[in-house]
Design a protein around this motif. Structure first.
Motif, PDB file in Angstrom:
ATOM      1  N   GLN A 320       7.875 -54.981 -25.416  1.00 32.79           N
ATOM      2  CA  GLN A 320       6.455 -55.257 -25.189  1.00 32.79           C
ATOM      3  C   GLN A 320       6.282 -56.284 -24.074  1.00 32.79           C
ATOM      4  OE1 GLN A 320       3.693 -53.828 -26.604  1.00 32.79           O
ATOM      5  NE2 GLN A 320       2.331 -55.117 -25.403  1.00 32.79           N
ATOM      6  N   HIS A 357       0.136 -51.094 -24.816  1.00 28.74           N
ATOM      7  CA  HIS A 357       0.662 -50.788 -26.142  1.00 28.74           C
ATOM      8  C   HIS A 357       1.602 -49.592 -26.111  1.00 28.74           C
ATOM      9  CE1 HIS A 357      -1.573 -47.074 -27.284  1.00 28.74           C
ATOM     10  NE2 HIS A 357      -2.389 -47.488 -26.352  1.00 28.74           N
ATOM     11  N   ASP A 358       2.360 -49.444 -27.183  1.00 20.34           N
ATOM     12  CA  ASP A 358       3.332 -48.373 -27.339  1.00 20.34           C
ATOM     13  C   ASP A 358       2.622 -47.118 -27.838  1.00 20.34           C
ATOM     14  OD1 ASP A 358       5.437 -46.699 -27.942  1.00 20.34           O
ATOM     15  OD2 ASP A 358       6.602 -48.207 -29.013  1.00 20.34           O
ATOM     16  N   LYS A 360       3.818 -44.649 -29.154  1.00 22.44           N
ATOM     17  CA  LYS A 360       4.404 -44.168 -30.406  1.00 22.44           C
ATOM     18  C   LYS A 360       3.789 -44.844 -31.633  1.00 22.44           C
ATOM     19  CE  LYS A 360       8.884 -42.938 -28.373  1.00 22.44           C
ATOM     20  NZ  LYS A 360      10.350 -43.212 -28.353  1.00 22.44           N
ATOM     21  N   ARG A 375      -0.557 -47.254 -21.818  1.00 17.81           N
ATOM     22  CA  ARG A 375       0.383 -46.818 -22.851  1.00 17.81           C
ATOM     23  C   ARG A 375       1.782 -46.621 -22.266  1.00 17.81           C
ATOM     24  NH1 ARG A 375      -1.330 -41.364 -23.814  1.00 17.81           N
ATOM     25  NH2 ARG A 375      -0.938 -41.405 -26.068  1.00 17.81           N
ATOM     26  N   TYR A 376       2.773 -47.164 -22.927  1.00 21.26           N
ATOM     27  CA  TYR A 376       4.146 -46.868 -22.525  1.00 21.26           C
ATOM     28  C   TYR A 376       4.796 -45.937 -23.545  1.00 21.26           C
ATOM     29  CZ  TYR A 376       5.256 -50.924 -25.595  1.00 21.26           C
ATOM     30  OH  TYR A 376       5.358 -51.824 -26.644  1.00 21.26           O
ATOM     31  N   ASN A 377       5.947 -45.407 -23.183  1.00 20.54           N
ATOM     32  CA  ASN A 377       6.625 -44.350 -23.965  1.00 20.54           C
ATOM     33  C   ASN A 377       5.842 -43.040 -23.956  1.00 20.54           C
ATOM     34  OD1 ASN A 377       9.059 -45.568 -24.738  1.00 20.54           O
ATOM     35  ND2 ASN A 377       8.049 -46.679 -26.406  1.00 20.54           N
TER      36      ASN A 377
END
Length: 395
Positions: A320, A357-358, A360, A375-377
């Motif tokens: 994060q 934020h993730d 997932k 958003r990551y991932n």
């Protein structure tokens, strides 16, 4: 003078700039005096040489690159050298590491007054405050910042692509369309982790251990850029390094200035000054609430880019934290990023709320229409949810 031209020719012939930096097209090269600031290691020398290679024939000797590291300039000032260059038909003088020359700003002013036909482009450290601390240059120098590679530049280099940059409004309004143009060509997430680890500084292309090279560069930022330019006594170097290490290990958070002052045995005011120097050197970013700035205590301090996070032992880089660092670093070039008052919230240009934020764990978040979710991932987005990697296309 002939030896300088021979060196210039050799450097031009052996210059290979695999990525054309976007700054090359943002500068008005017709200005009489141009200052290019940047942290150590981002490619300022290559940038100057690439400009010369694109615009001048080395045989006509109208353009000349010189580095103030040359001991020759300990006995001869810039203005005297410039006079000889102009006398031989010189028109553009490229001066690297100008701050190594005593009274460099007065020498540049003298060049401007004596040789109106001469254009000067010089590089300096990001620690330098060209206009604030050198009033003789006010009104005559145009200042620019050269940054490390963006994710876009890194991606283009690694894949042979030629994706263009997008401004923030384009990304916010048309991210779904932009992504549909990129994803058929490649998968950005295959390269994103590598960029976070070792993609910001161009010297990752060199056949040397990247982290060792980065550590050496970081030490030079403190030992040369900060101490020399800010004229700090050598005996205080261990305090600055200890402070930087402690801030890095603590991760992105509000600094406990009183405790830090005790740890490095100095005053609170000195701690804040040292933090400012580290931020000027592009080792740290200071994040403030809207309307506040130095010398007040920042709401959050983070490392300037994610590569630095992986070079500090024994940090186990938190995902994060790395993603937030990437976001702030990507927007830092053209935008003001303030603390948003909550975890993972940032306010950009005083108006737009962002949360990193993730993807997932998206089900745990209560979405709001007034917030942009980076958003990551994930490689895709929709509406006000944008994949984080796309912010790496801002320059």
């Amino acid at each position: 003078m002939d030896s300088f031209f021979r060196t210039h020719k050799y450097l031009i012939e052996h210059t290979n700039a695999p990525v054309r930096r976007i700054l090359m097209d943002e500068i008005n090269w017709n200005d009489s005096m141009i200052g290019i600031k940047g942290t150590r290691g981002v490619g300022k020398t290559t940038f100057l040489l690439q400009y010369a290679k694109e615009n001048f024939n080395v045989e006509d000797q109208q353009c000349l690159y010189v580095n103030m590291n040359n001991f020759y300039f300990q006995g001869k000032g810039i203005a005297e050298f410039a006079g000889e260059f102009v006398g031989r038909g010189g028109r553009v003088l490229l001066i690297d590491q100008v701050f190594k020359q005593p009274n460099w700003s007065k020498e540049l002013r003298k060049c401007h007054d004596l040789y109106p036909q001469l254009r000067i482009v010089f590089t300096g450290s990001s620690v330098m405050r060209l206009k604030e601390e050198n009033p003789e240059l006010n009104g005559i120098v145009k200042s620019y910042n050269l940054r490390g590679f963006s994710f876009r530049e890194f991606l283009n280099l690694q894949t042979g692509s030629n994706f263009r940059a997008y401004d923030l409004d384009e990304i916010l309004s048309h991210h779904e369309k932009i992504i549909k143009e990129i994803l058929p060509c490649l998968s950005p997430l295959k390269y994103f982790k590598d960029y976070l680890h070792h993609g910001f500084y161009p010297f990752f292309l060199e056949q040397r251990n990247y982290m060792e090279n980065l550590l050496k560069t970081m030490n030079m930022m403190v030992e040369v850029d900060i101490l020399l330019i800010r004229q700090i006594e050598l005996k205080y170097i261990t305090k600055i390094k200890k402070l930087f290490y402690q801030l890095a290990v603590d991760g992105p958070q509000a600094p406990n200035v009183s405790q830090l002052a005790l740890d490095i045995e100095t005053s609170r005011a000195t701690v804040m000054n040292y933090i400012k120097y580290l931020a000027d050197a592009r080792l740290l970013n200071m994040i403030y609430p809207v309307g506040e700035e130095f010398p007040k205590k920042p709401a959050k301090i983070m490392l300037h880019n994610s590569n630095l996070m992986y070079s500090i032992y024994p940090i186990q880089a938190n995902l994060q934290d790395a993603m937030e660092t990437f976001f702030v670093n990507s927007l830092w070039k053209d935008h003001i990023v303030n603390d948003g008052g909550k975890d993972q919230f940032y306010l950009v240009d005083g108006t737009q709320k962002f949360r990193i934020h993730d993807a997932k764990s998206e089900h745990k978040i209560r979405m709001s229409t007034d917030t942009i979710y980076a958003r990551y991932n994930t490689e895709v987005g929709r509406d006000n949810q944008i994949p984080l990697w796309l912010f790496g296309f801002l320059y």
